[in-house]
Design an enzyme around this catalytic site. Structure first.
Site, PDB file in Angstrom:
ATOM      1  N   ASP A  71      27.324  -6.082 -13.232  1.00 52.86           N
ATOM      2  CA  ASP A  71      26.109  -5.460 -14.166  1.00 52.86           C
ATOM      3  C   ASP A  71      25.733  -4.144 -14.005  1.00 52.86           C
ATOM      4  O   ASP A  71      25.241  -3.865 -12.740  1.00 52.86           O
ATOM      5  CB  ASP A  71      25.284  -6.395 -14.183  1.00 52.86           C
ATOM      6  N   GLU A 115      22.728 -14.837 -19.834  1.00 54.86           N
ATOM      7  CA  GLU A 115      22.146 -13.938 -18.834  1.00 54.86           C
ATOM      8  C   GLU A 115      22.005 -12.521 -19.386  1.00 54.86           C
ATOM      9  O   GLU A 115      22.317 -12.349 -20.521  1.00 54.86           O
ATOM     10  CB  GLU A 115      23.577 -13.498 -18.102  1.00 54.86           C
TER      11      GLU A 115
HETATM   12  C1  FRU Z   1      25.724 -11.391 -14.930  1.00 55.68           C
HETATM   13  C2  FRU Z   1      25.057 -12.095 -14.053  1.00 55.68           C
HETATM   14  C3  FRU Z   1      23.753 -12.063 -13.698  1.00 55.68           C
HETATM   15  C4  FRU Z   1      23.489 -11.901 -12.354  1.00 55.68           C
HETATM   16  C5  FRU Z   1      24.445 -11.204 -11.839  1.00 55.68           C
HETATM   17  C6  FRU Z   1      24.951 -11.642 -10.556  1.00 55.68           C
HETATM   18  O1  FRU Z   1      27.082 -10.814 -14.916  1.00 55.68           O
HETATM   19  O2  FRU Z   1      25.772 -13.168 -13.499  1.00 55.68           O
HETATM   20  O3  FRU Z   1      23.186 -13.159 -14.477  1.00 55.68           O
HETATM   21  O4  FRU Z   1      22.118 -11.335 -12.071  1.00 55.68           O
HETATM   22  O5  FRU Z   1      25.553 -11.130 -12.653  1.00 55.68           O
HETATM   23  O6  FRU Z   1      25.939 -10.650  -9.954  1.00 55.68           O
END
Ligand code: FRU
Length: 666
Positions: A44, A215
């Site tokens: 992300d 998310e």
């Molecule tokens: C989304 C996610 C988020 C989390 C991060 C962990 O892709 O799963 O929810 O904060 O990636 O790397």
């Protein structure tokens, strides 16, 4: 006098001046105009904030592997949202856990007490399946960060999934607002000072079933049709699974927000992108034009196969930055439209334009067009004269590969077909067609297509819909075709632009050249060339030496060993290796003879992770000396190998080498 042969000369003490093709950001699938990390895993985008003329992009990063693992925040900055400068890792895991996704705000009014215009980061920490929210701040424009002593600032949430704060200032209520994803809900919290947070409301989107994981939510206002007094709020969410193209994807809702509660105009979600590779997208905080449009970047991958895509030594890229606007659509609904940001047009090379003409099946007037990084801007007339059942382009076309982008005039859908785009062995759902509904507008279908080494982004009818997909074609698959199936279509206009790359030169400094990895994952980074492997891995330069000084600055990452290879054969089956060994806390001189390794000498030394040490080897006939941080560590004699190639070695971890130089023995 008889001149010695070239071969014989090579065996002597030599160091050739570097003449090197640019291998930096030039691997087979390496995106040329999309952001990707120099090495290792990324997911992300995080902490996107504009501050003092710079756009900051942080991201979920694993500095020691090309797969997801203990999350850190990587960091890059840009002045134009097109060219990126890599920065050192910003946040590393601590006793509160790994550093998951989050955001950064500029505290203009010093509500937090950290200082006027302090940058304040809010992020999730994950430990043993439990998630809390933490804070860090920077008073030097994002160069250094202090983690708040009161961390975690939010804790004790009963559900394990509770994450991804995307904070913003709400002027009307003079408070900070934080959306958090909590399993299948979005929870909103408010705060006067970024440290103390109160629950305000929760929103459970209709599409999110109990089994669905949300998310990275974000909430932001936008003017409708550019009119500032007609403002709406947009709630975006990332859906962990079950998205339109399979696996993970992004949705949005348009509605109102009163400072505490978000109320959607209609309960049904809309897709932000209809492709498989658009996830965890968020927009820049504090950006100059935020009152007119938002600029979003998303992670261009999918949790279904993100860990398995065939790239090395990095994994994953971001989408291009996209301009998001709210517009009233043909049916009266207010919808998000998106387009590549205008700044990207600076990458366009020499334009080729094609006049209006009727396209018939099996003709290809683009026969001479080629490119693995191109932009196509096309406008087709679709009316009662159109007999074509489908029309569009094939890009990254080779003998047995092509990615098709087209309009299906029977179904009224725009599509991206990556069934024959290239490698897909890593996931049996990869080779698919992704499509989005799209009606012609005033008898026109427009396509804007951005093609890079391993992705295609398609925008239909001025960004009413978009489809984003990764592809993994051969480097030689660079043909471009225009097609019309089963009938004719009128092409109104077409512009084709080659796109320039955004990357400069490697910052690895060495007076050796022709570096080639024998095994392992190697890539140049801002701190030097980096190697990573579980076993012994080698990278060799193209010059040889007999008696010399050979030195490097070397940093062992979280574990393992790394060092200098010398007097090696081309396969490193016969070689000397002087390493610093972190688990062994020692300097070590070892050799390989016919593939058999044996230790020649060791010297106890304090070797800390992520600390730069200096390692130097000098040879004179049988004598080999190893200096560690300018101290003589090893002095020994061995007569197995008298000359050979210079190289680097890593073992069981990630090591980074800078200033790798050799000099003739004085
Ligand atoms: C989304 C996610 C988020 C989390 C991060 C962990 O892709 O799963 O929810 O904060 O990636 O790397």
């Amino acid at each position: 006098m008889v001149k010695p042969k070239q071969e014989a000369q090579q065996n002597d003490n030599v160091t050739k001046p570097p003449v090197q093709a640019n291998s930096y950001y030039n691997e087979l699938y390496r995106p040329q105009f999309h952001y990707s990390p120099e090495a290792n895993w990324m997911n992300d985008p995080n902490g996107m904030v504009f501050h003092k003329g710079e756009y900051h992009l942080f991201y979920q990063y694993h500095p020691y592997d090309a797969k997801w693992g203990p999350m850190h925040w990587g960091h890059a900055v840009s002045k134009d949202l097109v060219h990126w400068e890599h920065r050192p890792v910003a946040f590393t895991p601590d006793h509160n856990g790994d550093i998951f996704s989050g955001s950064i705000v500029v505290d203009h009014n010093n509500t937090s007490g950290f200082g006027k215009d302090a940058l304040v980061a809010l992020y999730t920490q994950n430990k043993d399946g439990h998630q809390v929210q933490s804070l860090a701040y920077s008073t030097d424009d994002g160069n250094t960060w202090t983690k708040y002593e009161g961390n975690p600032i939010m804790k004790d949430f009963p559900d394990p999934d509770w994450r991804d704060p995307k904070v913003f200032w709400h002027e009307e209520t003079k408070s900070w607002i934080m959306p958090l994803a909590a399993k299948d809900k979005v929870m909103l919290y408010t705060s006067p000072n970024l440290k103390d947070w109160s629950f305000a409301s929760e929103y459970k989107p209709q599409n999110a079933s109990g089994a669905t994981l949300l998310e990275c939510p974000e909430l932001f206002p936008l003017p409708v049709d550019g009119e500032k007094d007609k403002q709406k709020w947009v709630l975006t969410t990332s859906l962990g699974d079950g998205a339109i193209a399979g696996g993970s994807g992004m949705e949005y809702y348009v509605g109102t927000f009163d400072g505490k509660t978000f109320t959607p105009d209609k309960p049904e979600a809309e897709w932000i992108d209809y492709g498989a590779d658009f996830y965890a997208g968020v927009t820049w905080e504090n950006a100059p034009n935020n009152d007119q449009y938002r600029t979003m970047i998303a992670w261009m991958s999918n949790w279904k196969y993100a860990n398995d895509t065939p790239t090395s030594a990095w994994r994953s890229a971001m989408t291009v930055p996209r301009k998001l606007e709210l517009k009233t659509s043909q049916n009266g609904e207010v919808k998000l439209v998106q387009s590549p940001i205008q700044e990207l047009e600076t990458l366009r090379g020499k334009e080729k334009s094609y006049p209006s003409q009727v396209i018939k099946p099996n003709t290809n007037f683009l026969a001479n067009a080629k490119g693995d990084t191109v932009e196509l801007v096309a406008d087709f007339k679709v009316d009662e004269m159109t007999t074509s059942k489908a029309f569009g382009f094939r890009v990254r076309k080779g003998d047995d590969q092509a990615t098709s982008i087209g309009y299906n005039n029977e179904k009224k859908t725009i599509y991206l077909d990556r069934s024959f785009s290239g490698e897909s062995y890593f996931n049996d759902q990869f080779a698919k067609v992704h499509e989005a509904p799209l009606e012609p507008v005033d008898g026109h279908v427009k396509m804007r297509i951005l093609v890079d080494r391993s992705s295609v982004e398609l925008f239909g009818n001025d960004g009413q819909v978009s489809i984003t997909d990764q592809i993994f074609p051969k480097g030689s698959s660079d043909g471009i075709e225009l097609f019309s199936s089963d009938g004719d279509v009128t092409l109104e206009s077409l512009h084709v632009y080659p796109l320039n790359r955004i990357w400069g030169n490697s910052l690895f400094h060495s007076n050796l050249s022709g570096w080639e990895a024998l095994n392992g994952r190697w890539a140049d980074t801002i701190s030097g060339t980096q190697g990573s492997d579980t076993v012994d891995s080698f990278k060799l330069a193209d010059s040889r030496g007999k008696d010399f000084t050979y030195e490097t600055d070397v940093k062992i990452g979280n574990q393992g060993a790394g060092g200098l290879v010398f007097r090696s054969d081309k396969t490193a089956k016969n070689a000397y290796v002087a390493t610093i060994d972190q688990p062994g806390q020692m300097v070590k001189l070892w050799k390989k003879v016919d593939g058999e390794a044996s230790i020649l000498a060791t010297y106890p030394a304090k070797i800390d992770p992520e600390t730069t040490n200096h390692l130097k080897v000098t040879t004179e006939g049988k004598e080999i000396k190893v200096h560690f941080n300018d101290q003589l560590a090893i002095r020994t004699k061995d007569n197995s190998l008298s000359s050979g190639y210079f190289g680097l070695n890593v073992w069981n971890g990630t090591s980074t080498f800078q200033n790798v130089n050799t000099y003739p023995k004085k």
